[in-house]
Design an enzyme around this catalytic site. Structure first.
Site, PDB file in Angstrom:
ATOM      1  N   GLY A  78       0.917  -1.115   0.093  1.00 24.71           N
ATOM      2  CA  GLY A  78      -0.033  -0.316  -0.258  1.00 24.71           C
ATOM      3  C   GLY A  78       1.058   0.743  -0.082  1.00 24.71           C
ATOM      4  O   GLY A  78       2.007   1.077  -0.103  1.00 24.71           O
ATOM      5  N   ASP A  79       0.201   2.095  -0.639  1.00 28.22           N
ATOM      6  CA  ASP A  79       0.747   3.927  -0.222  1.00 28.22           C
ATOM      7  C   ASP A  79       2.006   4.212  -1.653  1.00 28.22           C
ATOM      8  O   ASP A  79       3.226   4.553  -1.125  1.00 28.22           O
ATOM      9  CB  ASP A  79       1.300   3.972   1.222  1.00 28.22           C
ATOM     10  CG  ASP A  79       0.435   4.182   1.955  1.00 28.22           C
ATOM     11  OD1 ASP A  79      -0.779   4.795   2.032  1.00 28.22           O
ATOM     12  OD2 ASP A  79       0.417   3.426   3.596  1.00 28.22           O
ATOM     13  N   GLU A  80       1.524   2.960  -2.432  1.00 29.61           N
ATOM     14  CA  GLU A  80       2.883   2.672  -3.322  1.00 29.61           C
ATOM     15  C   GLU A  80       2.979   4.344  -3.916  1.00 29.61           C
ATOM     16  O   GLU A  80       3.591   4.414  -5.044  1.00 29.61           O
ATOM     17  CB  GLU A  80       2.810   1.982  -4.373  1.00 29.61           C
ATOM     18  CG  GLU A  80       2.830   0.142  -3.439  1.00 29.61           C
ATOM     19  CD  GLU A  80       1.849  -0.219  -3.603  1.00 29.61           C
ATOM     20  OE1 GLU A  80       1.021   0.796  -3.170  1.00 29.61           O
ATOM     21  OE2 GLU A  80       1.890  -1.516  -2.444  1.00 29.61           O
ATOM     22  N   GLY A  81       1.735   5.127  -4.162  1.00 33.04           N
ATOM     23  CA  GLY A  81       1.857   6.031  -5.450  1.00 33.04           C
ATOM     24  C   GLY A  81       0.570   5.800  -5.984  1.00 33.04           C
ATOM     25  O   GLY A  81       0.483   6.675  -7.010  1.00 33.04           O
ATOM     26  N   HIS A  99      -5.511   7.919  -0.373  1.00 32.61           N
ATOM     27  CA  HIS A  99      -4.745   8.443  -1.977  1.00 32.61           C
ATOM     28  C   HIS A  99      -4.244   9.873  -1.587  1.00 32.61           C
ATOM     29  O   HIS A  99      -5.045  10.712  -2.188  1.00 32.61           O
ATOM     30  CB  HIS A  99      -6.020   8.085  -3.273  1.00 32.61           C
ATOM     31  CG  HIS A  99      -5.772   6.132  -2.970  1.00 32.61           C
ATOM     32  ND1 HIS A  99      -6.540   6.000  -4.034  1.00 32.61           N
ATOM     33  CD2 HIS A  99      -4.825   5.543  -2.259  1.00 32.61           C
ATOM     34  CE1 HIS A  99      -6.290   4.668  -3.887  1.00 32.61           C
ATOM     35  NE2 HIS A  99      -5.538   4.246  -1.925  1.00 32.61           N
ATOM     36  N   GLN A 137      -5.326  -0.262  -1.066  1.00 34.36           N
ATOM     37  CA  GLN A 137      -4.341  -1.092  -0.797  1.00 34.36           C
ATOM     38  C   GLN A 137      -2.942  -1.349  -1.726  1.00 34.36           C
ATOM     39  O   GLN A 137      -3.057  -0.970  -2.289  1.00 34.36           O
ATOM     40  CB  GLN A 137      -4.742  -2.143   0.353  1.00 34.36           C
ATOM     41  CG  GLN A 137      -6.134  -1.934   1.462  1.00 34.36           C
ATOM     42  CD  GLN A 137      -6.947  -0.846   1.365  1.00 34.36           C
ATOM     43  OE1 GLN A 137      -7.440  -1.538   0.092  1.00 34.36           O
ATOM     44  NE2 GLN A 137      -7.088  -0.468   1.997  1.00 34.36           N
ATOM     45  N   THR A 142      -4.009   8.427   6.123  1.00 29.16           N
ATOM     46  CA  THR A 142      -4.790   8.568   6.995  1.00 29.16           C
ATOM     47  C   THR A 142      -5.121   8.294   8.535  1.00 29.16           C
ATOM     48  O   THR A 142      -5.843   9.075   8.699  1.00 29.16           O
ATOM     49  CB  THR A 142      -5.720   6.530   6.693  1.00 29.16           C
ATOM     50  OG1 THR A 142      -6.183   6.869   5.411  1.00 29.16           O
ATOM     51  CG2 THR A 142      -7.172   6.088   7.321  1.00 29.16           C
ATOM     52  N   THR A 143      -3.715   7.664   8.786  1.00 26.41           N
ATOM     53  CA  THR A 143      -4.009   7.202  11.005  1.00 26.41           C
ATOM     54  C   THR A 143      -3.070   8.566  11.102  1.00 26.41           C
ATOM     55  O   THR A 143      -2.605   8.506  12.355  1.00 26.41           O
ATOM     56  CB  THR A 143      -3.308   6.177  11.303  1.00 26.41           C
ATOM     57  OG1 THR A 143      -2.471   5.709   9.910  1.00 26.41           O
ATOM     58  CG2 THR A 143      -5.014   5.147  10.118  1.00 26.41           C
ATOM     59  N   VAL A 152       9.370  11.580 -10.531  1.00 26.26           N
ATOM     60  CA  VAL A 152      10.057  12.423  -8.958  1.00 26.26           C
ATOM     61  C   VAL A 152       9.775  12.794  -8.721  1.00 26.26           C
ATOM     62  O   VAL A 152      10.614  13.909  -7.975  1.00 26.26           O
ATOM     63  CB  VAL A 152      11.612  12.609  -9.763  1.00 26.26           C
ATOM     64  CG1 VAL A 152      12.305  11.320 -10.874  1.00 26.26           C
ATOM     65  CG2 VAL A 152      10.598  13.914 -11.495  1.00 26.26           C
ATOM     66  N   GLY A 153       8.668  13.515  -7.804  1.00 22.91           N
ATOM     67  CA  GLY A 153       7.401  14.264  -7.834  1.00 22.91           C
ATOM     68  C   GLY A 153       6.402  13.769  -6.929  1.00 22.91           C
ATOM     69  O   GLY A 153       6.171  13.025  -8.269  1.00 22.91           O
TER      70      GLY A 153
END
Ligand code: GDP
Ligand code: IMO
Ligand code: MG
Length: 429
Positions: free
Chosen positions: A12-15, A41, A225, A305-306, A419-420
């Site tokens: 998760g949180d890969e972009g 996201h 996820q 989220t947290t 890259v950003g």
């Protein structure tokens, strides 16, 4: 016309949000197929930052339809708040462009309370959930006792079923967990208000989506996820309760497999995980802190989220090969390459040892992931700031080599490197 699936290849949180935002520019429909408001996201558009939990990231373009699919669990209070916040920022939230699947399940305050109570009871074995009620809502779905979104269209029936639901779960909260029961009327009132607000959005999604596909519309399926958090294929029990992988697209949207044309795996240039569970390449010292950042930058590794600090580590290609297989990935997009600027050398795990034996694949018993030792390949780092680079060839040689190494090790093409966080900070290949 085809479906292009965007799926998380790690924890998760890969972009995924920013990648969906990129492809949504050319898609008619963006559809979330699984999960709930455990997802966060983050998408940057100009100077504006949007943190989306339920509404698909395609919403940030003026045109295009956004779908909340039947594989999702939807907290109506969060969704109503998110839609109103988007409207306050000038985003069009007309029901014509946002479809909520009638067969999606609802998350209630009872699910949220149960999530907290179960986590407390697990003690040191806690999963580290987002405490959004995800597990209990999917539990009710599988137990065939859940509340479905379509019920919100019938106020009397909904009130009745909601009351029964709250009374039943209060018994569990008190008897099993010694937790305080919810006041039924107090809990139900805002849900009834949200139901009135959300009812116009209810749609027969499998029908509408298949008609759109037949009419030549293009659909982007937005994953939430990641592969290692998938209920069936992740590092059970340290997973979420939904089908985060490509299989979830079919059950979650009600489409057949043949319309899926492309499955892009989103990969962070290193690894992160938030919550408990095994993480073979985790870095706990100064290098891990360097990857995480201090929180000063909006992209530093703290949960959307947290707000929890994310665990960080080197890239793990064993995980990527697994994600490629489970999802039938056709290509990869690598995000956050800029975060690797400033390391003297970099490491990529491409094998493990387990009980003295070298292995190239995840152990079939994922609990054994806690016992593996990664074997690393070493690569030179780079120190230049690459956040303004727009051509692959203009990246430092070491950064190009890092990307090519991932391609070689996974046998997949990398179609984009970011890259950003801004829309322009993406290098296409
Ligand atoms: P998601 O859950 O997969 O959509 O990912 P998140 O939004 O939770 O986490 C990704 C974070 O990294 C967000 O804050 C993004 O704005 C940020 N981000 C995405 N791509 C890049 C990138 O290439 N470089 C940097 N520095 N930040 C990025
Ligand atoms: P996005 O879509 C990262 C993790 C939680 C916990 C486990 C179970 O932003 O990538 P849950 O609340 O789902 O029962 O928690 O799954 N988790 C995520 N981690 N990104 C997410 O979503 C996540 N959604 C759930 O931290 O370890
Ligand atoms: Mg996220």
């Amino acid at each position: 016309m085809p479906i292009h699936v965007i799926v998380g290849a790690q924890w998760g949180d890969e972009g995924k949000g920013r990648v969906v935002d990129y492809f949504a520019a050319q898609s008619d429909i963006t559809a979330r197929y699984a999960g709930g408001d455990n997802a966060g996201h983050t998408v940057r558009v100009g100077d504006e930052t949007y943190k989306l939990h339920l509404v698909p990231s395609g919403i940030l373009y003026p045109n295009g339809i956004c779908v909340l699919g039947g594989g999702m669990v939807i907290n109506p209070l969060t969704l109503m708040r998110e839609l109103k916040q988007l409207a306050d920022r000038g985003i069009d939230i007309a029901p014509e462009r946002i479809w909520i699947a009638e067969n999606a399940h609802l998350i209630t305050p009872a699910h949220v309370a149960l999530d907290g109570a179960r986590e407390a009871q697990r003690g040191s074995a806690a999963i580290g959930t987002t405490k959004r009620g995800i597990g209990p809502a999917y539990t009710d779905k599988a137990a065939r006792s859940g509340l479905r979104a379509g019920m919100m269209a019938n106020a009397d029936l909904y009130r009745e079923r909601l009351t029964e639901h709250l009374i039943t779960h209060n018994k569990t909260l008190e008897a099993l967990y010694g937790a305080a029961p919810l006041d039924v009327d107090e809990a139900a009132a805002p849900l009834l208000e949200a139901a009135a607000f959300l009812a116009p959005y209810l749609t027969n999604v499998p029908l509408a989506l298949n008609e759109a596909l037949r009419d030549g519309k293009s659909v982007l399926a937005e994953g939430a996820q990641g592969t290692l958090l998938d209920l069936d294929h992740g590092s059970y029990p340290y997973v979420t309760s939904s089908s985060a992988t490509v299989g979830g697209v079919m059950t979650g949207l009600g489409v057949g497999p043949k319309v899926i044309e492309r499955v892009t795996g989103v990969v962070k240039a290193y690894s992160t995980r938030v919550g408990g569970g095994p993480f073979p390449t985790e870095l706990t010292g100064a290098l891990g802190d360097q990857l995480r950042g201090t929180g000063a930058n909006p992209w530093d590794e703290f949960g959307t989220t947290t707000g929890r600090p994310r665990r960080t580590g080197w890239l793990d290609v064993v995980v990527l090969r697994y994600a490629a297989r489970i999802n039938g990935l056709t290509d990869l997009i690598v995000t956050k390459l800029d975060i690797l600027s400033g390391f003297d050398s970099l490491q990529i795990a491409d094998r493990y040892t387990l009980d003295g034996t070298e292995i190239r694949e995840l152990p079939s018993d994922h609990a054994r992931l806690a016992d593996v030792t990664p074997i690393y390949g070493h690569l030179p780092g780079w120190h230049q700031d690459i956040m303004q680079v727009t051509d692959f060839e203009a990246l430092p040689d070491a950064a190009q080599d890092y990307i090519r190494r991932i391609e070689t090790l996974t046998d997949l093409p990398i179609r984009q490197v970011t890259v950003g966080p801004a829309r322009a900070q993406a290098i296409n290949r």
